[in-house]
Design a protein around this motif. Structure first.
Motif, PDB file in Angstrom:
ATOM      1  N   UNK A  33       0.879  -1.312  -0.119  1.00 35.99           N
ATOM      2  CA  UNK A  33       0.165   0.116  -0.306  1.00 35.99           C
ATOM      3  C   UNK A  33       0.848   1.359  -0.142  1.00 35.99           C
ATOM      4  N   UNK A  34       1.953   1.100   0.831  1.00 35.36           N
ATOM      5  CA  UNK A  34       2.979   2.401   1.022  1.00 35.36           C
ATOM      6  C   UNK A  34       3.679   2.536  -0.354  1.00 35.36           C
ATOM      7  N   UNK A  35       3.951   1.417  -1.154  1.00 31.87           N
ATOM      8  CA  UNK A  35       4.504   1.554  -2.467  1.00 31.87           C
ATOM      9  C   UNK A  35       3.455   2.156  -3.588  1.00 31.87           C
ATOM     10  N   UNK A  36       2.237   1.591  -3.310  1.00 35.44           N
ATOM     11  CA  UNK A  36       1.306   2.278  -4.202  1.00 35.44           C
ATOM     12  C   UNK A  36       1.037   3.737  -4.178  1.00 35.44           C
ATOM     13  N   UNK A  37       0.907   4.082  -3.077  1.00 41.16           N
ATOM     14  CA  UNK A  37       0.747   5.490  -2.755  1.00 41.16           C
ATOM     15  C   UNK A  37       1.940   6.391  -3.229  1.00 41.16           C
ATOM     16  N   UNK A  38       2.815   5.962  -2.610  1.00 36.72           N
ATOM     17  CA  UNK A  38       4.270   6.698  -3.211  1.00 36.72           C
ATOM     18  C   UNK A  38       4.431   6.732  -4.671  1.00 36.72           C
ATOM     19  N   UNK A  39       4.255   5.626  -5.259  1.00 34.89           N
ATOM     20  CA  UNK A  39       4.112   5.873  -6.936  1.00 34.89           C
ATOM     21  C   UNK A  39       3.385   6.697  -7.347  1.00 34.89           C
ATOM     22  N   UNK A  40       2.362   6.997  -6.849  1.00 34.99           N
ATOM     23  CA  UNK A  40       1.333   7.945  -7.447  1.00 34.99           C
ATOM     24  C   UNK A  40       2.139   9.197  -7.859  1.00 34.99           C
ATOM     25  N   UNK A  41       3.156   9.575  -6.989  1.00 36.64           N
ATOM     26  CA  UNK A  41       3.709  10.829  -7.574  1.00 36.64           C
ATOM     27  C   UNK A  41       4.802  10.614  -8.775  1.00 36.64           C
ATOM     28  N   UNK A  42       5.146   9.408  -9.116  1.00 39.99           N
ATOM     29  CA  UNK A  42       6.192   9.270 -10.437  1.00 39.99           C
ATOM     30  C   UNK A  42       5.395   9.498 -11.609  1.00 39.99           C
ATOM     31  N   UNK A  43       6.189   9.577 -12.600  1.00 36.09           N
ATOM     32  CA  UNK A  43       5.650   9.778 -14.120  1.00 36.09           C
ATOM     33  C   UNK A  43       5.125   8.304 -14.795  1.00 36.09           C
ATOM     34  N   UNK A  44       5.756   7.352 -13.983  1.00 40.84           N
ATOM     35  CA  UNK A  44       5.050   5.885 -14.774  1.00 40.84           C
ATOM     36  C   UNK A  44       4.741   5.006 -13.347  1.00 40.84           C
ATOM     37  N   UNK A  45       3.482   5.462 -12.542  1.00 41.15           N
ATOM     38  CA  UNK A  45       3.139   4.840 -11.560  1.00 41.15           C
ATOM     39  C   UNK A  45       2.934   3.205 -11.536  1.00 41.15           C
ATOM     40  N   UNK A  46       2.572   2.972 -12.895  1.00 39.16           N
ATOM     41  CA  UNK A  46       2.103   1.634 -12.884  1.00 39.16           C
ATOM     42  C   UNK A  46       3.661   0.572 -12.999  1.00 39.16           C
ATOM     43  N   UNK A  47       4.448   1.192 -13.597  1.00 35.20           N
ATOM     44  CA  UNK A  47       5.749   0.530 -13.793  1.00 35.20           C
ATOM     45  C   UNK A  47       6.394   0.571 -12.373  1.00 35.20           C
ATOM     46  N   UNK A  48       6.152   1.660 -11.720  1.00 32.56           N
ATOM     47  CA  UNK A  48       6.787   1.884 -10.368  1.00 32.56           C
ATOM     48  C   UNK A  48       6.242   0.693  -9.255  1.00 32.56           C
TER      49      UNK A  48
END
Length: 199
Positions: A33-48
């Motif tokens: 969950x933490x990874x998913x919420x953090x990845x939302x700020x990146x340009x490529x969230x799904x890949x993140x």
């Protein structure tokens, strides 16, 4: 040891093991969950999310340093694979002269990228040993500079294949491989910047 005592002992062990497994699963779920919420700020969230989920057991919730460190590890691993792949492609017998030259430049760029990311991982490790804000900021500034430069290396490699004269299988293969490296490096940089600003 009597039968009832043995049974009780076995039940106790099984119940402790089940509790530990449950706790590990809860921790992993919390990390995901933490990874998913953090990845939302990146340009490529799904890949993140896809590339960082395997590190869930090593990333504690609300630990931006561990997350940034894992993202850097992903970027370095993919850069090393891409570097080896590009080097191998320079040995193809069917290369046009311009393709060979573009590949040679790309080999240099990817070597630089790998060096910069390796240095960034070591430098990131120094941030937790920092004795004050200015020392932390100095280490983080180095990491941000080197990861940005690695991203530039990736993009320079792809740019070397611009123009219709280089269209073909080699260009397609290189663009596909290096674009993924650039995307995970871009994600790593976003998470590094977040860690830097959270301190």
């Amino acid at each position: 040891m009597s039968q009832p005592t043995l049974s009780f002992l076995l039940l106790s062990i099984l119940s402790i093991a089940a509790g530990m497994a449950e706790s590990a699963a809860a921790n992993r779920s919390s990390s995901i969950q933490y990874i998913k919420s953090s990845c939302s700020i990146t340009r490529y969230p799904t890949l993140c999310v896809q590339t960082l989920s395997p590190y869930a057991n090593k990333i504690q919730r609300n630990n931006p340093q561990q997350l940034a460190q894992a993202a850097l590890s992903v970027s370095l691993s993919k850069s090393r694979s891409a570097s080896a792949y590009v080097s191998k492609m320079t040995r193809l017998k069917t290369l046009k002269t311009r393709e060979y030259e573009a590949l040679k430049d790309c080999v240099d760029n990817m070597k630089d990228s790998v060096d910069r990311l390796s240095g960034s991982i070591k430098e990131m490790g120094q941030t937790s040993k920092s004795t004050g804000q200015s020392e932390f900021s100095w280490h983080m500034s180095n990491v941000q500079t080197w990861v940005s430069a690695a991203l530039t290396d990736d993009n320079t490699c792809v740019d070397g294949f611009s123009g219709h004269s280089l269209d073909g299988n080699v260009k397609t293969a290189i663009k596909g491989t290096i674009t993924t490296v650039a995307q995970v490096t871009s994600n790593a940089l976003a998470l590094i910047n977040r860690y830097a600003s959270s301190h």
